[in-house]
Design a protein around this motif. Sequence first.
Motif, short mmCIF file in Angstrom:
data_model
loop_
_atom_site.label_atom_id
_atom_site.label_comp_id
_atom_site.label_asym_id
_atom_site.label_seq_id
_atom_site.Cartn_x
_atom_site.Cartn_y
_atom_site.Cartn_z
N VAL A 132 0.80 -1.21 0.00
CA VAL A 132 0.00 0.00 0.00
C VAL A 132 0.84 1.27 0.00
N GLY A 133 2.13 1.13 -0.04
CA GLY A 133 2.99 2.29 -0.04
C GLY A 133 4.40 1.88 -0.40
N VAL A 134 5.30 2.83 -0.35
CA VAL A 134 6.69 2.55 -0.65
C VAL A 134 7.54 3.34 0.33
N LEU A 135 8.67 2.78 0.71
CA LEU A 135 9.59 3.46 1.61
C LEU A 135 10.77 3.98 0.80
N PHE A 136 11.14 5.21 1.05
CA PHE A 136 12.27 5.81 0.37
C PHE A 136 13.41 5.98 1.36
N SER A 137 14.60 6.10 0.83
CA SER A 137 15.78 6.29 1.68
C SER A 137 16.71 7.27 0.97
N GLU A 138 17.89 7.49 1.54
CA GLU A 138 18.85 8.37 0.87
C GLU A 138 19.35 7.75 -0.43
N VAL A 139 19.33 6.43 -0.52
CA VAL A 139 19.74 5.73 -1.74
C VAL A 139 18.58 5.63 -2.72
N ASP A 140 17.41 5.27 -2.23
CA ASP A 140 16.21 5.13 -3.05
C ASP A 140 15.32 6.34 -2.79
N THR A 141 15.62 7.45 -3.48
CA THR A 141 14.92 8.70 -3.23
C THR A 141 13.62 8.78 -4.04
N PRO A 142 12.64 9.52 -3.54
CA PRO A 142 11.41 9.68 -4.30
C PRO A 142 11.67 10.52 -5.55
N PRO A 143 10.84 10.35 -6.60
CA PRO A 143 11.06 11.09 -7.84
C PRO A 143 10.83 12.59 -7.70
N ASN A 144 10.07 13.02 -6.74
CA ASN A 144 9.82 14.43 -6.49
C ASN A 144 9.55 14.55 -5.00
N THR A 145 9.89 15.64 -4.39
CA THR A 145 9.73 15.72 -2.94
C THR A 145 8.87 16.91 -2.55
N ALA A 146 8.29 16.80 -1.38
CA ALA A 146 7.54 17.89 -0.77
C ALA A 146 8.14 18.12 0.60
N ALA A 147 8.11 19.35 1.04
CA ALA A 147 8.64 19.69 2.36
C ALA A 147 7.77 19.07 3.44
N ALA A 148 8.32 18.95 4.64
CA ALA A 148 7.57 18.41 5.77
C ALA A 148 6.27 19.20 5.94
N GLY A 149 5.16 18.50 6.07
CA GLY A 149 3.86 19.14 6.23
C GLY A 149 3.12 19.36 4.93
N GLU A 150 3.80 19.21 3.80
CA GLU A 150 3.14 19.37 2.51
C GLU A 150 2.62 18.03 2.01
N LEU A 160 1.97 15.74 -1.46
CA LEU A 160 2.35 15.57 -2.86
C LEU A 160 1.64 14.36 -3.42
N LEU A 161 0.93 14.55 -4.52
CA LEU A 161 0.31 13.46 -5.27
C LEU A 161 1.04 13.41 -6.60
N LEU A 162 1.73 12.32 -6.87
CA LEU A 162 2.61 12.20 -8.03
C LEU A 162 2.18 11.03 -8.90
N HIS A 163 2.14 11.24 -10.20
CA HIS A 163 1.77 10.19 -11.16
C HIS A 163 2.98 9.83 -12.01
N ALA A 164 3.02 8.60 -12.51
CA ALA A 164 4.14 8.12 -13.32
C ALA A 164 4.33 8.96 -14.60
N SER A 165 3.29 9.64 -15.06
CA SER A 165 3.38 10.46 -16.27
C SER A 165 4.18 11.74 -16.05
N GLY A 166 4.45 12.05 -14.79
CA GLY A 166 5.12 13.31 -14.47
C GLY A 166 4.15 14.35 -13.94
N ALA A 167 2.85 14.06 -14.01
CA ALA A 167 1.85 14.97 -13.45
C ALA A 167 1.94 14.94 -11.94
N TYR A 168 1.75 16.11 -11.32
CA TYR A 168 1.73 16.13 -9.85
C TYR A 168 0.88 17.27 -9.34
N LEU A 169 0.47 17.12 -8.09
CA LEU A 169 -0.26 18.14 -7.36
C LEU A 169 0.40 18.25 -6.00
N THR A 170 0.81 19.45 -5.63
CA THR A 170 1.43 19.67 -4.32
C THR A 170 0.63 20.72 -3.57
#
Length: 106
Positions: A14-32, A34-44
């Motif tokens: 139901v989710g994925v864990l990221f690390s310093e090695v396996d980073t997310p494709p786009n990031t949001a600051a703490a408290g924000e 982010l909804l990210l799609h494989a197409s590159g579309a996103y909503l923050t």
Amino acid sequence: MLPDRNDAQQGVIVGVLFSEVDTPPNTAAAGEFLLLHASGAYLTLKNDGSMDINAPGGIKITGNVTVTGTITASGDVIGAGISLDNHEHLYNPGNGGATLTGKGQD
């Protein structure tokens, strides 16, 4: 991973864990948010109350839209088939006949 309620050997991730090695494709600051799609579309949803939307395929809105504030566009704006950049007006300067003003200037 959540196990299937009928078969504990089967599960759903139901989710994925990221690390310093396996980073997310786009990031949001703490408290924000982010909804990210494989197409590159996103909503923050940002901490300052603003929203970033990236929609490479475009955005379609069905229904009425009300905006309080300024709308800024980097390209032409078209309403009811009329281009804001390329429309002309009839101008009647006085006793002469009406004439077209010409297309908008940059």
